[in-house]
Design an enzyme around this catalytic site. Sequence first.
Site, PDB file in Angstrom:
ATOM      1  N   ASP A 226       0.832  -1.201   0.000  1.00 25.49           N
ATOM      2  CA  ASP A 226       0.000   0.000   0.000  1.00 25.49           C
ATOM      3  C   ASP A 226       0.873   1.260   0.000  1.00 25.49           C
ATOM      4  O   ASP A 226       1.889   1.306   0.684  1.00 25.49           O
ATOM      5  CB  ASP A 226      -0.862  -0.030   1.277  1.00 25.49           C
ATOM      6  CG  ASP A 226      -1.892   1.082   1.316  1.00 25.49           C
ATOM      7  OD1 ASP A 226      -2.798   1.056   0.467  1.00 25.49           O
ATOM      8  OD2 ASP A 226      -1.796   1.959   2.193  1.00 25.49           O
TER       9      ASP A 226
ATOM     10  N   GLU B 124       1.556  -0.657  -5.047  1.00 27.25           N
ATOM     11  CA  GLU B 124       0.566   0.366  -5.374  1.00 27.25           C
ATOM     12  C   GLU B 124       1.298   1.706  -5.373  1.00 27.25           C
ATOM     13  O   GLU B 124       1.475   2.334  -4.341  1.00 27.25           O
ATOM     14  CB  GLU B 124      -0.565   0.401  -4.341  1.00 27.25           C
ATOM     15  CG  GLU B 124      -1.667   1.356  -4.760  1.00 27.25           C
ATOM     16  CD  GLU B 124      -2.201   2.274  -3.663  1.00 27.25           C
ATOM     17  OE1 GLU B 124      -3.247   2.884  -3.877  1.00 27.25           O
ATOM     18  OE2 GLU B 124      -1.572   2.399  -2.595  1.00 27.25           O
TER      19      GLU B 124
HETATM   20  C1  GLC Z   1      -4.100   3.162  -0.612  1.00 23.39           C
HETATM   21  C2  GLC Z   1      -5.341   2.320  -0.462  1.00 23.39           C
HETATM   22  C3  GLC Z   1      -6.467   3.202  -0.035  1.00 23.39           C
HETATM   23  C4  GLC Z   1      -6.118   3.813   1.295  1.00 23.39           C
HETATM   24  C5  GLC Z   1      -4.786   4.547   1.224  1.00 23.39           C
HETATM   25  C6  GLC Z   1      -4.253   4.847   2.585  1.00 23.39           C
HETATM   26  O1  GLC Z   1      -4.205   4.072  -1.627  1.00 23.39           O
HETATM   27  O2  GLC Z   1      -5.602   1.624  -1.639  1.00 23.39           O
HETATM   28  O3  GLC Z   1      -7.683   2.529   0.035  1.00 23.39           O
HETATM   29  O4  GLC Z   1      -7.102   4.716   1.687  1.00 23.39           O
HETATM   30  O5  GLC Z   1      -3.806   3.767   0.600  1.00 23.39           O
HETATM   31  O6  GLC Z   1      -3.849   3.650   3.191  1.00 23.39           O
END
Ligand code: GLC
Length: 563
Positions: A223, A284
């Site tokens: 994440d 991500e």
């Molecule tokens: C990422 C996740 C999202 C979350 C953010 C903070 O972007 O996919 O859902 O709110 O991180 O953890």
Amino acid sequence: MTTTASPAPATAQPEAGAPEWWRDAVVYQVYPRSFADADGDGMGDLPGVTSRLPYLRELGVDALWLSPFYTSPQHDAGYDVADYTDVDPRFGSRSDADELIARAHEQGLKVIVDIVPNHSSSEHELFQAALAAGPGSPERDMYIFRDGRGEHGELPPNNWTSIFHGAAWTRITEADGTPGQWYLHIFDTTQPDWNWENPAVHALFRDVLRFWLDRGADGFRVDVAHGMVKPEGLPDATVNAHGLIDIPEGEVPIYFDNDGVLDIYREWRPILDAYEGDRMMVLEAWIPEHRLPLYIGREEAHQSFNFGFLQARWGVETMRAAIEKPLELADAVDAPTTWVLSNHDVIRHATRYGFAPDYAFGEGLGRDEHPEAELGLQRARAASLLMLSLPGAAYLYQGEELGLPEVADIPDELREDPAHHRGGVPGRDGCRVPIPWQQDAPAYGFSPSGESWLPQPEAFGPLAVDAQDGVPGSTLEMYRRALYLRRELGLGRHDAAVEFLDGLPEGVLGVRRGKVVVLVNTTEQSLPLPTAGGLADAEVLIASGAQEAGAIAPDATLWLRTA
Ligand code: GLC
């Protein structure tokens, strides 16, 4: 909409331990709170996921990625983790997690878990310890605390704003009751950022990785993978005329994408490599495309989401560019690219495509925004078929195989997204509404009690799994067949190059993958099927739209097999 007759059921699964399985895997994102609720409290759970594994196997995916199910006060739907090595009671127990992983493996499915290393929950015991210990203590050094600016420290340490709106700093009250230091939170106030300058933070996450690897996790979705390391000295960002942090088009805020994060992946990679069975990480990282190759390689991460494809507008040039560029970049680092059209943070693609290509989306879908639902679904099906024909890994988000739309009419008081509460935007709840399994059951079969943490719209009924199962031409059957063919024809593999076809009618995108030709009609008219290049006698393998002899339906994709 019709497709060719369904093939034999998709039973072929990757061999357990197939080498580098992640290179061409189709990974299904399970958002646990909204997938299947076994205990009837209206929130999905791990036993619910386990009970639906046969569905995923039959769909024909290779792996599932579970969004966070760890102990959490749920201020950001679990992306605010209070204990990285335990399961939140809402979702079950550790033994439910073990059971899920074991059952998935038995069925030939890999399991990827989410790891959230940029921040924890403010309820994490180490954050609570940091609050209790004073300024300058080792406890405080686990997070990013600073004295405020201004005469009495009443101003935040710098001008950074949160991704979820408002200031990225919150001032605490010290144990003795006086106004105290400030801590950094790039997201919600309840999500303090870890201090990755501190070796103890590194040690903690090495242990978290090993904990889940020991329990059988096949990989991690990382994440905010571009966020952990902040620029030295935490300098102010430049602000624009509106007093907001200035983020030039195509760039990221000052606190993202700093080179130091790459060292974290270099530290983690040998840990994963030491386990058998090709454990992997997918990042991500919402960063400029040209930066992606830095994150990927034999010493860094295995792959990263390619969000350019998700962001590409409907149209030949835009979609072609969104395919060509990542392939080129991935080749340069000998890594597969990835493809994704929907996830739990973006408006579902069946709704996005229901707007004009140049539509300016906000954060979530507002009640006064009215997509053309049918057009959206048609184009979404076409885009998905295009995606599934491309080499590399493909990531599906639960419910896209049913053609679910974004839900706009959720009452504000039921919305949970912190961005909604902090910024007044609609936010991301609209793509997180629980999945319909049965058209005629309470909560559409999501939970035995009929409870659902977000209300499901009536439009979900006809899209339920049992309403589409075995129905030729349904979105579910289209995905099943596409996944089956993708595997049978080896479309995910890199050895068949991607060749773009020229000389097609205007508005048609054409891609050749060995003997398979993929045509996307991006116009709203039927177009005659081109006959050059052996296409005259080609067999239609699958179609996302109505099948018309000698023609491609409007806004549709066809896969053809040439001799
Ligand atoms: C990422 C996740 C999202 C979350 C953010 C903070 O972007 O996919 O859902 O709110 O991180 O953890």
